[in-house]
Design an enzyme around this catalytic site. Structure first.
Site, short mmCIF file in Angstrom:
data_model
loop_
_atom_site.label_atom_id
_atom_site.label_comp_id
_atom_site.label_asym_id
_atom_site.label_seq_id
_atom_site.Cartn_x
_atom_site.Cartn_y
_atom_site.Cartn_z
N ASN A 59 7.17 6.41 -11.59
CA ASN A 59 8.46 6.68 -10.42
C ASN A 59 9.82 5.75 -11.44
O ASN A 59 9.38 4.54 -11.24
CB ASN A 59 8.77 6.86 -9.58
CG ASN A 59 7.28 5.88 -9.37
OD1 ASN A 59 6.45 4.91 -9.16
ND2 ASN A 59 7.64 5.37 -7.50
N ALA A 83 19.68 3.76 -7.36
CA ALA A 83 20.10 3.13 -6.08
C ALA A 83 20.88 4.51 -5.35
O ALA A 83 21.47 4.78 -4.81
CB ALA A 83 21.59 2.36 -7.26
N SER A 84 21.23 5.19 -6.51
CA SER A 84 21.71 7.22 -6.01
C SER A 84 20.12 7.42 -6.14
O SER A 84 19.88 8.11 -7.11
CB SER A 84 23.19 7.89 -7.27
OG SER A 84 22.57 8.75 -6.75
N CYS A 112 10.32 10.97 -10.39
CA CYS A 112 8.64 11.31 -10.50
C CYS A 112 7.82 10.62 -11.30
O CYS A 112 7.88 11.23 -12.36
CB CYS A 112 7.53 12.15 -9.29
SG CYS A 112 8.55 12.52 -7.54
N GLU A 142 5.24 12.27 -12.37
CA GLU A 142 4.37 13.31 -12.77
C GLU A 142 5.23 13.85 -14.14
O GLU A 142 4.90 14.50 -14.83
CB GLU A 142 3.69 14.25 -11.39
CG GLU A 142 3.26 14.00 -10.81
CD GLU A 142 3.45 12.42 -9.54
OE1 GLU A 142 4.27 11.85 -9.60
OE2 GLU A 142 2.92 13.07 -8.34
N CYS A 152 4.42 15.63 -5.61
CA CYS A 152 5.51 16.33 -4.83
C CYS A 152 5.33 17.58 -4.87
O CYS A 152 4.98 18.02 -5.92
CB CYS A 152 6.31 14.91 -3.90
SG CYS A 152 7.67 15.66 -6.08
N1 THU Z 1 7.10 9.80 -5.41
C1 THU Z 1 6.26 9.70 -7.07
O1 THU Z 1 6.23 8.98 -7.93
N2 THU Z 1 5.72 11.27 -6.86
C2 THU Z 1 5.28 12.03 -6.32
O2 THU Z 1 4.73 12.90 -6.07
C3 THU Z 1 5.55 11.37 -4.72
C4 THU Z 1 6.62 10.65 -5.06
C5 THU Z 1 7.79 8.82 -6.11
C6 THU Z 1 9.75 9.04 -5.67
C7 THU Z 1 9.82 7.77 -5.34
O3 THU Z 1 10.45 6.94 -6.56
C8 THU Z 1 8.54 7.26 -4.53
O4 THU Z 1 7.70 7.90 -5.01
C9 THU Z 1 8.47 7.71 -2.45
O5 THU Z 1 8.83 8.83 -2.70
#
Ligand code: THU
Length: 160
Positions: free
Chosen positions: A62, A66-67, A73, A75, A112
């Protein structure tokens, strides 16, 4: 009124030792990727590792911003990288490892909704199911034999 019942099957591995050797290797790669995650805001780091049918392993993590909504993510970073580097290769397996620097993450963390939709695009395109394994820092590992188990009734290009 008729009722449609939707059923999903998820497999459970109690620990890392129970995994097939090739998946164990992907977990190692996903953990390496996770170490390089850029998550200064959430402190929640995620790594993903994919194996393609050309034997390449592609990883992602991930990347926050800052924005906040501009971040991405793990994936999607991984599948988009695979799609951009190897547009004709099929994704066979995907391993996702997540963990927080603040809280203990001992339950398996599933991708997610937005990532499920992104993974669905590739599964539909390649006409081959993607095995998806996901886990937390510790604890059991869950596995789906196809993205479809995680996103029933998925929206896809055949509907356009
Ligand atoms: N995140 C992922 O990388 N994958 C997911 O499936 C869930 C959430 C990351 C996004 C963000 O940088 C952090 O986890 C918190 O939501």
């Amino acid at each position: 009124m008729k009722k449609i019942k939707i059923e999903s099957t998820i497999y459970v591995y109690e620990n890392l030792e129970a995994l097939p050797q090739d998946v164990f290797y992907l977990v190692e790669r996903a953990k390496e990727a996770r170490n390089n995650a850029y998550a200064p805001y959430s402190k929640f780091k995620v790594g993903a590792a994919l194996v393609l049918d050309n034997n390449e392993v592609v990883t992602g993590n991930n990347q926050e911003n800052a924005s906040y909504p501009s971040g991405l993510c793990a994936e999607r970073t991984a599948v988009y990288y695979a799609g951009s580097q190897y547009p004709n290769a099929k994704i066979l397996k995907m391993v996702i490892v997540a963990g927080s620097e603040v809280n203990k993450t001992d339950e398996a963390i599933p991708p997610c909704g937005a990532c499920r939709q992104a993974i669905a695009e590739y599964e539909v395109k390649q006409e081959l199911p993607i095995e998806i394994y996901f886990m937390g820092e510790t604890g059991r590992i869950l596995k789906s034999n196809s993205l479809k188990n995680l996103l029933p009734l998925l929206f896809n290009k055949s509907m356009l």
